[in-house]
Design an enzyme around this catalytic site. Structure first.
Site, PDB file in Angstrom:
ATOM      1  N   GLY A   1     -10.310 -15.257  11.062  1.00 56.50           N
ATOM      2  CA  GLY A   1     -10.227 -14.680   9.876  1.00 56.50           C
ATOM      3  C   GLY A   1      -8.893 -13.519   9.924  1.00 56.50           C
ATOM      4  N   HIS A   2      -7.908 -13.774   9.189  1.00 61.99           N
ATOM      5  CA  HIS A   2      -6.712 -12.720   9.292  1.00 61.99           C
ATOM      6  C   HIS A   2      -6.785 -12.362   7.856  1.00 61.99           C
ATOM      7  CE1 HIS A   2      -5.851 -13.803  13.115  1.00 61.99           C
ATOM      8  NE2 HIS A   2      -4.897 -15.048  12.942  1.00 61.99           N
TER       9      HIS A   2
ATOM     10  N   LYS B   1      -4.442  -9.233  14.593  1.00 64.65           N
ATOM     11  CA  LYS B   1      -3.421  -9.970  15.088  1.00 64.65           C
ATOM     12  C   LYS B   1      -2.482 -10.314  14.006  1.00 64.65           C
ATOM     13  CE  LYS B   1      -6.403 -12.984  17.105  1.00 64.65           C
ATOM     14  NZ  LYS B   1      -7.503 -11.938  17.289  1.00 64.65           N
TER      15      LYS B   1
ATOM     16  N   GLN C   1      -9.230 -15.367  17.557  1.00 70.84           N
ATOM     17  CA  GLN C   1     -10.515 -14.818  18.518  1.00 70.84           C
ATOM     18  C   GLN C   1      -9.930 -13.955  19.501  1.00 70.84           C
ATOM     19  OE1 GLN C   1     -10.798 -18.665  18.114  1.00 70.84           O
ATOM     20  NE2 GLN C   1     -11.461 -17.929  16.075  1.00 70.84           N
TER      21      GLN C   1
ATOM     22  N   ASP D   1     -10.471 -10.189  16.271  1.00 69.78           N
ATOM     23  CA  ASP D   1     -10.725  -9.095  15.334  1.00 69.78           C
ATOM     24  C   ASP D   1      -9.804  -7.901  15.596  1.00 69.78           C
ATOM     25  OD1 ASP D   1     -12.330 -10.667  13.737  1.00 69.78           O
ATOM     26  OD2 ASP D   1     -13.918  -9.716  14.706  1.00 69.78           O
TER      27      ASP D   1
HETATM   28  P1  IMP Z   1     -17.966 -20.049  17.007  1.00 64.26           P
HETATM   29  O1  IMP Z   1     -16.388 -19.657  17.357  1.00 64.26           O
HETATM   30  O2  IMP Z   1     -18.154 -20.047  15.351  1.00 64.26           O
HETATM   31  O3  IMP Z   1     -18.616 -21.015  17.919  1.00 64.26           O
HETATM   32  O4  IMP Z   1     -18.542 -18.526  17.357  1.00 64.26           O
HETATM   33  C1  IMP Z   1     -18.871 -18.135  18.763  1.00 64.26           C
HETATM   34  C2  IMP Z   1     -18.486 -16.705  19.077  1.00 64.26           C
HETATM   35  O5  IMP Z   1     -17.322 -16.338  18.828  1.00 64.26           O
HETATM   36  C3  IMP Z   1     -19.477 -15.776  18.072  1.00 64.26           C
HETATM   37  O6  IMP Z   1     -19.820 -14.645  18.787  1.00 64.26           O
HETATM   38  C4  IMP Z   1     -18.796 -15.554  16.930  1.00 64.26           C
HETATM   39  O7  IMP Z   1     -19.260 -14.237  16.379  1.00 64.26           O
HETATM   40  C5  IMP Z   1     -17.318 -15.242  17.513  1.00 64.26           C
HETATM   41  N1  IMP Z   1     -16.238 -15.533  16.863  1.00 64.26           N
HETATM   42  C6  IMP Z   1     -15.540 -16.736  16.472  1.00 64.26           C
HETATM   43  N2  IMP Z   1     -14.408 -16.446  15.757  1.00 64.26           N
HETATM   44  C7  IMP Z   1     -14.155 -15.170  15.925  1.00 64.26           C
HETATM   45  C8  IMP Z   1     -13.079 -14.344  15.315  1.00 64.26           C
HETATM   46  O8  IMP Z   1     -12.180 -14.717  14.579  1.00 64.26           O
HETATM   47  N3  IMP Z   1     -13.411 -13.049  15.323  1.00 64.26           N
HETATM   48  C9  IMP Z   1     -14.204 -12.371  16.266  1.00 64.26           C
HETATM   49  N4  IMP Z   1     -15.378 -13.173  16.618  1.00 64.26           N
HETATM   50  C10 IMP Z   1     -15.333 -14.552  16.614  1.00 64.26           C
END
Ligand code: IMP
Length: 425
Positions: free
Chosen positions: A40-41, A16, A223, A13
Site C-alpha cells: 500500500g502506497h 517508497k 514490502q 511502509d
Molecule cells: P502477507 O504478505 O499478506 O502474506 O503478510 C505477511 C507479512 O508481511 C505480515 O506481517 C504483513 O503484515 C507483512 N506485510 C505484507 N505487506 C506489507 C506491506 O506492504 N507493508 C508492511 N508489511 C507488509
C-alpha cells in the site's frame, strides 16, 4: 539513462511510494516485480491523493509506462477496482501493462490465507489476508493460474478445476469452510478478462526494449528487506522476495542492466504483523511515533508497531541489497520527541552482536544496544537543504550514514513531493 531499483530497507511502509513518485517525473518506465495487493502506497501530489496497492506509483504521470511484472501476484478483482478508482479520479491507466506470466490470486487463496491464520491462532503471521502466501504456494507447486489463462476460458476452467480440487477439500474438511460459491467466484474472473485484455503484454520484452533504448527505468519494490522470504525474519515474512536481486527475476531483466539500488528507510522503525522487532517501543514514545507518523497500514488500517531506528537491520539491508544510496523518510516525525535513540548492536546472553542473528531464536530474544543522540524541537517540514535542518538533525543523519555504511541520497520531511532534501539525482 539509469536503471534504478527502489527497495524497502526495513519491514515495509518506509515511504517508497513518495520516493518513486518523486523520481517518476524523470522515469520512462516504472515496474513492480513482487508482492501483490498486500502493499500500500499513498501518493500525494498536485494531481491528488492516491492509495495504490497493485498499480505502480508512477501511474499519475501521464508520460510514464507502468508495468506489473511476472513476479507479482494479482487479484484481478482488486486490480479492476484500483483501475476504476484511478479513472474516477481522472488518472488514465492507458499506460499500464500487466505481465501475462504473473500469477492470479484466486478466491480460494484468500479463503486459505484467512483460514490458515485463524487456525494458527497465537502463532499466526499477521498476514494481510489477501491470499498472497497461498498464491505463491501454488506458483511453486505448478498449480497456479496465470494472467494469460484469463484469455483462454477453456484452459482457465481446466486449470482452476485441477488447482481447486484438493484445496476445496482441505477448506471444507480441515477448516470447515463453506466452499459452495468458490467455483462461481472463479468464473467471475473470466467475466473481467475482456476488460483486462488491453493491459496484458509481454512485459519482459517491453522492458528489454526500454533498457536498450536508453530509457530511465525504475523498479518499485513492495514490502521490505526484513519481510523477504529468504532474507527476512522467517516465518514472519511475506511470501515473495522484496530484495533488489528479485527485480531481475520478477520482471525478466538481466541483473547487469541494473545501475543502482536505493534503499528507503524511515528515521525510526515500524512493522505490522507478528515477529521479532528488537527496537520496538511501547508506552508514550511509541504512541508519539504512531500518532505523529500516522502509522496505520494503508492496506489493512492496522496500527503499526513503532520503534527506534535499527542500524543492525539497516546495515544488513545495505549488504543484502547492495544499496548504493539511502533515502531517509519521515525525519520530521522525530521533531520534539526528545533524545533520539538508534540501535547499533544487539545484546544476547551477555554477548554483543553487530549483525542480524543467523538463528531465529536469538533474533527473538535480542535486546537493542542503543546510542542516544540529542534531539531537536524545530518543525523541519519546510527544510529543502541540509543547511535548513537543525544541527542535531544533521548529526543524526551523519550518524545513520556512517553506521549504515551507505550515503544518504535524499531526506523526506513531509508527505508532499517538494518536502524533500535531494542530495543526489
Ligand atoms: P502477507 O504478505 O499478506 O502474506 O503478510 C505477511 C507479512 O508481511 C505480515 O506481517 C504483513 O503484515 C507483512 N506485510 C505484507 N505487506 C506489507 C506491506 O506492504 N507493508 C508492511 N508489511 C507488509
Amino acid at each position: 539513462m539509469t536503471v534504478t531499483v527502489i527497495v524497502g530497507a526495513q519491514w515495509g511502509d518506509e515511504g517508497k511510494g513518495k520516493v518513486i513518485d518523486l523520481l517518476a517525473n524523470r522515469a520512462d518506465v516504472i515496474v513492480r516485480y513482487q508482492g501483490g495487493n498486500n502493499a500500500g502506497h499513498t501518493v500525494e501530489n498536485e494531481r491528488g491523493k492516491f492509495a495504490l496497492h497493485l498499480v505502480p506509483s508512477g501511474i499519475s504521470n501521464p508520460d510514464t509506462l507502468v508495468v506489473i511484472g511476472n513476479g507479482v501476484v494479482i487479484d484481478p478483482k482488486a486490480l479492476r477496482e484500483e483501475i476504476d478508482r484511478l479513472e474516477a479520479q481522472d488518472v488514465s491507466t492507458k499506460n499500464l501493462r500487466v505481465s501475462g506470466n504473473a500469477h492470479l490470486i484466486m478466491p480460494y487463496h484468500i479463503l486459505m490465507d484467512r483460514s490458515q491464520e485463524t487456525r494458527l491462532g497465537q502463532k499466526r503471521i499477521g498476514t494481510t489476508h489477501r491470499g498472497i502466501g497461498p498464491a505463491y504456494e501454488d506458483k511453486a507447486a505448478r498449480l497456479g493460474i496465470r494472467v494469460q489463462d484469463l484469455l483462454d476460458p477453456k484452459i482457465f476452467r481446466q486449470k482452476v478445476e485441477a488447482s481447486m480440487e484438493r484445496k476445496a477439500e482441505i477448506l471444507r474438511l480441515v477448516y470447515h469452510q463453506d466452499v459452495e460459491g468458490l467455483a462461481d467466484q472463479c468464473e467471475e474472473y473470466l467475466a473481467m478478462a475482456e476488460t483486462l485484455r488491453p493491459y496484458i503484454a509481454d512485459t519482459a520484452l517491453l522492458l528489454w526494449e526500454a533498457v536498450r533504448a536508453g530509457k530511465e527505468v525504475l523498479f518499485e519494490g513492495a514490502q521490505g528487506t526484513m519481510l523477504d522470504i529468504d532474507h527476512g525474519t522467517y516465518p514472519f515474512v511475506t511470501s515473495s522476495n522484496p530484495v533488489a536481486g528479485a527485480a531481475s527475476v520478477g520482471a525478466g531483466i538481466g541483473p547487469t542492466y541494473i545501475d543502482r539500488v536505493w534503499g528507503i528507510c524511515k528515521a525510526y522503525t515500524t512493522r505490522v504483523g507478528e515477529g521479532p522487532f528488537p527496537t520496538e517501543i511501547e508506552g508514550e514514545t511509541g504512541e508519539y511515533l504512531l500518532e505523529r507518523g500516522h502509522e496505520f497500514g494503508t492496506t489493512t488500517g492496522r496500527k503499526r508497531r513503532c520503534g527506534w531506528l535499527d542500524l543492525v537491520a539497516l546495515r544488513y539491508a545495505v549488504r543484502i541489497n547492495g544499496l548504493s544510496g539511502l533515502v531517509i523518510t519521515k525525519l520530521d516525525v522525530l521533531s520534539g520527541i526528545g533524545e533520539v535513540k538508534a540501535a547499533t548492536g544487539y545484546e544476547f546472553e551477555g554477548e554483543i552482536c553487530l549483525e542480524v542473528p543467523r538463528h531465529q531464536s536469538v533474533f527473538h530474544k535480542a535486546r537493542p544496544r542503543y546510542e542516544t543522540l540529542p534531539g531537536w524541537d524545530e518543525d523541519i517540514t519546510a527544510a529543502r537543504t541540509l543547511d535548513d535542518l537543525p544541527q542535531e538533525a544533521r548529526d543524526y543523519l551523519a550518524f545513520v550514514e556512517e553506521q549504515a555504511g551507505c550515503p544518504v541520497v535524499a531526506v523526506s520531511v513531509g508527505p508532499h513531493r517538494d518536502q524533500t532534501i535531494l542530495l543526489s539525482t
